[in-house]
Design a protein around this motif. Sequence first.
Motif, PDB file in Angstrom:
ATOM      1  N   GLU A  33      18.456  20.135 -30.101  1.00 51.63           N
ATOM      2  CA  GLU A  33      18.421  18.768 -29.669  1.00 51.63           C
ATOM      3  C   GLU A  33      19.245  17.758 -30.377  1.00 51.63           C
ATOM      4  O   GLU A  33      19.584  16.660 -30.006  1.00 51.63           O
ATOM      5  N   ARG A  36      22.490  17.044 -28.852  1.00 55.75           N
ATOM      6  CA  ARG A  36      22.338  16.366 -27.451  1.00 55.75           C
ATOM      7  C   ARG A  36      22.224  14.806 -27.825  1.00 55.75           C
ATOM      8  O   ARG A  36      22.589  13.927 -26.765  1.00 55.75           O
ATOM      9  N   HIS A  41      26.635   9.937 -25.090  1.00 55.47           N
ATOM     10  CA  HIS A  41      26.099  10.057 -23.660  1.00 55.47           C
ATOM     11  C   HIS A  41      25.760   8.805 -23.103  1.00 55.47           C
ATOM     12  O   HIS A  41      25.100   8.762 -22.220  1.00 55.47           O
ATOM     13  N   TRP A  44      21.853   4.579 -21.645  1.00 56.96           N
ATOM     14  CA  TRP A  44      20.848   4.782 -20.953  1.00 56.96           C
ATOM     15  C   TRP A  44      19.923   3.739 -21.195  1.00 56.96           C
ATOM     16  O   TRP A  44      20.118   2.527 -20.707  1.00 56.96           O
ATOM     17  N   PHE A  75      19.640  12.875  -9.489  1.00 55.92           N
ATOM     18  CA  PHE A  75      19.578  14.381  -9.620  1.00 55.92           C
ATOM     19  C   PHE A  75      19.577  14.598  -8.287  1.00 55.92           C
ATOM     20  O   PHE A  75      19.200  14.222  -7.238  1.00 55.92           O
ATOM     21  N   ASP A 149      13.668  12.864 -26.600  1.00 58.64           N
ATOM     22  CA  ASP A 149      14.265  12.108 -25.563  1.00 58.64           C
ATOM     23  C   ASP A 149      14.041  10.555 -25.604  1.00 58.64           C
ATOM     24  O   ASP A 149      14.701   9.715 -24.904  1.00 58.64           O
ATOM     25  N   TYR A 152      17.079   9.684 -27.230  1.00 60.85           N
ATOM     26  CA  TYR A 152      18.301  10.075 -26.349  1.00 60.85           C
ATOM     27  C   TYR A 152      18.330   8.734 -25.406  1.00 60.85           C
ATOM     28  O   TYR A 152      19.513   8.386 -25.160  1.00 60.85           O
ATOM     29  N   THR A 250       9.533  14.275 -15.599  1.00 61.98           N
ATOM     30  CA  THR A 250       8.983  13.899 -16.768  1.00 61.98           C
ATOM     31  C   THR A 250       7.716  12.754 -16.608  1.00 61.98           C
ATOM     32  O   THR A 250       7.252  12.615 -17.678  1.00 61.98           O
ATOM     33  N   PRO A 340      15.661  18.541 -21.050  1.00 63.96           N
ATOM     34  CA  PRO A 340      16.798  19.252 -20.176  1.00 63.96           C
ATOM     35  C   PRO A 340      16.348  20.541 -19.421  1.00 63.96           C
ATOM     36  O   PRO A 340      16.775  20.657 -18.480  1.00 63.96           O
ATOM     37  N   LEU A 343      14.156  19.270 -16.523  1.00 66.31           N
ATOM     38  CA  LEU A 343      15.151  18.577 -15.478  1.00 66.31           C
ATOM     39  C   LEU A 343      15.834  19.507 -14.853  1.00 66.31           C
ATOM     40  O   LEU A 343      16.296  19.066 -13.603  1.00 66.31           O
ATOM     41  N   GLY A 344      15.975  20.774 -15.340  1.00 65.15           N
ATOM     42  CA  GLY A 344      16.567  22.016 -14.512  1.00 65.15           C
ATOM     43  C   GLY A 344      15.907  22.255 -13.400  1.00 65.15           C
ATOM     44  O   GLY A 344      16.401  22.895 -12.429  1.00 65.15           O
TER      45      GLY A 344
END
Length: 389
Positions: A33, A36, A41, A44, A75, A149, A152, A250, A340, A343-344
């Motif tokens: 993590e 990431r 990134h 957000w 997504f 998260d 993130y 989530t 992640p 979310l896959g």
Amino acid sequence: MDNNATNRPPWRRLKLAATAGLALISLWIITGEIPRVVSDHGLWDFGAFVASGHAAAAGLDPYGIYPPLTPHVVFPGFESWNPNLNPPISALLFQTFGLLEPVQSLRIWWMISIASYIAAVALLLRRYSGGLELPLLAIWAFALAGFWDTLYLGQIYMPFVLIAVVAWLSLEKDDGVLAGIMIGLLISMKPNFAVWPVLLFLAGHRVTGLVSVATAAVIATIPLVAFGPQIYVDWLRLVASDGDRAVFLTNASFAGLAARAGVPAAGTVLAALLLLGLAWWAFLRRPLVVAVSGFALLASLLASPLGWIHYTLFLLPVLLHHWQRPWAWLAAAALAIPVPVILGYFGASRLNQLTAGSIYAWALVLMLIGLITAELKQQTAPAQEAFLR
């Protein structure tokens, strides 16, 4: 399982072994993590907060969409803008985020968030743990998906987790006024936690409930003075139109489970039944304050339209209070699965999204079953003791 059984050496060794295994897995999660989160990134959700603050300062709608700061999430089978959804008081807080360049402001907010979380975990471990188990639990706490998260996305949860922990520990010490102030601060920014003071009031802990509501009401008047009543109209309109995001993986609430099952109305029914059932239980049984608080925190997520994985950080007191029970270990492991991975499952079959893709929600359902079981045993213990006498 009775308290005597949990105090026996074989059971203590089993609990320590489970905690050690969870800590080892947590170390592996943390190493994945960190890169990431520290990667470049983008802003957000923090970008949405900066945009909201800029809009409020300029006399515009703080709940509007302002690209490129407002994030756009795409997504397979899902697309949504993520504007600021927090109550109007946030429009004042978020103006401070725009005082510096956004990336620099985000880094400062990270430091505030991490410091708040460290303090919250330290307070809980001081209360509920010791010996070798303490560092093992600390490792797990810093592997939780909600923690990483939150960083993130640049979200704002962690200072409020600290506030919730202070409230929980204050209730244990019978300091109802301080607990009420803390809970009021919490619900002023996260209104779904209003379940907490309501259940406390119904259970007879009325000072805390009244102080909570009074504190939140005072804070709610500040944006009325600063912006006028229209800001509440804009916020409520946005919240009412945001139901499409319930399906996001989530979202760990009943609404999320029901949306992924294709029966969104069932989420509302389950939430209403849960809240009414807890209200009846609290009023008739007058349970202990810790029992009320555990159910209240959990119901605040399960009954909310959007119970994001980040909200599960507020369940730290509940999990640690019940750490002697195996269901707490299983829920703790599930809540550490990285976002992640979950979310896959976007784009997978409905069944896969409802099962493995909804693991966070099922962890909360497991906690609910565990709390109900623990409460039933608590209620039947005096009757059993009387019978044996």
